[in-house]
Design an enzyme around this catalytic site. Structure first.
Site, PDB file in Angstrom:
ATOM      1  N   ILE A 218     -26.353 -37.736 -12.337  1.00  0.00           N
ATOM      2  CA  ILE A 218     -26.461 -36.395 -11.741  1.00  0.00           C
ATOM      3  C   ILE A 218     -26.251 -36.549 -10.236  1.00  0.00           C
ATOM      4  O   ILE A 218     -27.015 -37.243  -9.572  1.00  0.00           O
ATOM      5  CB  ILE A 218     -27.854 -35.768 -11.973  1.00  0.00           C
ATOM      6  CG1 ILE A 218     -28.259 -35.834 -13.445  1.00  0.00           C
ATOM      7  CG2 ILE A 218     -27.878 -34.317 -11.485  1.00  0.00           C
ATOM      8  CD1 ILE A 218     -29.737 -35.536 -13.670  1.00  0.00           C
ATOM      9  N   HIS A 219     -25.209 -35.891  -9.718  1.00  0.00           N
ATOM     10  CA  HIS A 219     -24.988 -36.011  -8.271  1.00  0.00           C
ATOM     11  C   HIS A 219     -24.317 -34.794  -7.646  1.00  0.00           C
ATOM     12  O   HIS A 219     -24.363 -34.630  -6.431  1.00  0.00           O
ATOM     13  CB  HIS A 219     -24.143 -37.251  -7.965  1.00  0.00           C
ATOM     14  CG  HIS A 219     -22.684 -37.071  -8.237  1.00  0.00           C
ATOM     15  ND1 HIS A 219     -22.147 -37.212  -9.494  1.00  0.00           N
ATOM     16  CD2 HIS A 219     -21.655 -36.737  -7.421  1.00  0.00           C
ATOM     17  CE1 HIS A 219     -20.857 -36.978  -9.442  1.00  0.00           C
ATOM     18  NE2 HIS A 219     -20.521 -36.685  -8.198  1.00  0.00           N
ATOM     19  N   ARG A 220     -23.695 -33.923  -8.432  1.00  0.00           N
ATOM     20  CA  ARG A 220     -22.923 -32.827  -7.836  1.00  0.00           C
ATOM     21  C   ARG A 220     -23.826 -31.816  -7.146  1.00  0.00           C
ATOM     22  O   ARG A 220     -24.889 -31.468  -7.644  1.00  0.00           O
ATOM     23  CB  ARG A 220     -22.068 -32.122  -8.888  1.00  0.00           C
ATOM     24  CG  ARG A 220     -20.829 -32.896  -9.267  1.00  0.00           C
ATOM     25  CD  ARG A 220     -19.852 -32.052 -10.054  1.00  0.00           C
ATOM     26  NE  ARG A 220     -18.685 -32.840 -10.381  1.00  0.00           N
ATOM     27  CZ  ARG A 220     -17.590 -32.924  -9.633  1.00  0.00           C
ATOM     28  NH1 ARG A 220     -17.532 -32.250  -8.497  1.00  0.00           N
ATOM     29  NH2 ARG A 220     -16.573 -33.660 -10.001  1.00  0.00           N
TER      30      ARG A 220
END
Length: 373
Positions: A218-220
């Site tokens: 998860i990074h956006r």
């Protein structure tokens, strides 16, 4: 012939590694013209596990220029990159500037080159999510408009360009862009590195402790900057992890935001960011993937892993169309339902959506053809 490569983020290191190998192979065979590559690392990913480790384990040629431009607002980051890359271009005077994907590094490299009339080759051209709020979508569109070569990974990417009017002027003037379906350099990279990937002791031990697990990233910003979306995703993965382990290599920025929001996963197994070999190993051994990463969607497909995409749309629409990927956004119930249903469904992996693993060689051959013409 001199190629100047601009990179700055993890996916770009992987793609650039494939093209650098193609350049080395071209030179090793004594083919003409000989090619020198100048690599410019903007510094967009500055954490060791997000940057340096990729050069170490993937044997990517070390950057000739490290600009050290780390985290900042989009405007500040892109502006600083533009200034520094322009200085390098004036000094190096390359024949071609090669940019990858859709990051601020991509935009700054392409814009600096175009302003100075250096030809730009865009690897991964033509991708569209149709979400124009995404910085990545804005970057893709802008870079495609000022590129000399548009190297598309799929027919769908070419159709996107045609829909935007590229077909109306391509080939009708001497300086019109060249659009080519080369296949995907990520396919080149996975096919090559899966044969060389040796996991670290830590990842080897983790895998030994889990007979079955899911892999997640998860990074956006669309997920991490929205507390409600991030909370919904974490709650879904926590509930899933109560039955099957969920391993989450956590991006530094996401970790900071979880702390800021007071969100503390109870069941998810959080680990530090990992290098490419460790990620390939985790991917090859997991049951399925939950991610908002564009690159990991494709890597999942290459290694025959069902992918639950934590976004409302994807650039890789063919993965959804062919049933390899399902879009769940940040909806907790849809994520959990996908784990119960989609992941356990029968999937036919007999397709070649992104070529046969020779994209990098095609890119170099096309650039040489243009250079000699």
């Amino acid at each position: 012939m001199k190629i100047l490569t601009v990179i700055g983020a993890r996916p770009q290191f992987i793609k650039a590694a494939a093209v650098s190998r193609a350049i080395e192979e071209h030179n090793r065979k004594g083919m003409q013209p000989s090619i020198s590559e100048v690599i410019v690392h903007t510094g967009q990913h500055y954490d060791h596990n997000m940057s340096d480790i990729f050069f170490e384990e993937m044997k990517i040629p070390r950057p000739n220029y490290s600009l050290g431009i780390g985290a900042a607002s989009h405007g500040a980051m892109t502006g600083r990159m533009l200034e520094k890359i322009e200085e390098v271009l004036v000094q190096e005077k390359p024949d071609v500037v090669l940019v990858y994907g859709d990051t601020n590094s991509t935009l700054a490299g392409a814009l600096a080159a175009s302003k100075l009339s250096f030809p730009v080759a865009h690897v991964e051209a033509g991708l569209r999510s149709m979400n124009f709020r995404m910085p990545e979508e804005q970057n893709r569109i802008l870079v495609d408009r000022i590129s000399t070569w548009l190297f598309c990974p799929t027919d769908h990417a070419i159709q996107n360009l045609n829909n935007e009017g590229f077909s109306n002027f391509i080939g009708k003037q001497s300086n019109s862009p060249k659009v080519v379906n080369t296949g995907d350099v990520m396919c080149d990279a996975v096919r090559y590195y899966i044969l060389h990937a040796k996991p670290s002791e830590k990842i080897h031990a983790l895998i030994d402790n889990h007979k079955c697990f899911y892999l997640s990233t998860i990074h956006r910003a669309e997920n991490t900057d929205d507390r409600n979306r991030l909370e919904s995703i974490i709650k879904a993965l926590d509930e899933i992890a109560a039955d099957i382990s969920v391993v989450l290599p956590l991006h530094p920025r996401t970790r900071n935001l979880l702390d800021e929001y007071g969100l503390f996963p109870k069941q998810i197994e959080i680990i530090e960011p990992v290098g490419y070999f460790d990620m390939l190993t985790l991917l090859s051994r997991c049951k399925a993937v939950f991610t908002d990463s564009g690159g990991l969607q494709k890597e999942s497909y290459f290694l025959h892993k069902p992918c639950v995409t934590l976004r409302d749309e994807t650039e890789w629409v063919e993965l959804v169309t062919h049933g390899y990927n399902v879009l769940c956004g940040a909806d907790k119930h849809r994520i959990i339902e996908a784990e119960k249903g989609f992941i356990n469904s029968s999937i036919d992996w007999n397709s070649q959506l992104y070529g046969e693993g020779h994209a990098a060689a095609k890119i170099i051959n096309e650039v040489i053809r243009g250079y000699l013409s």
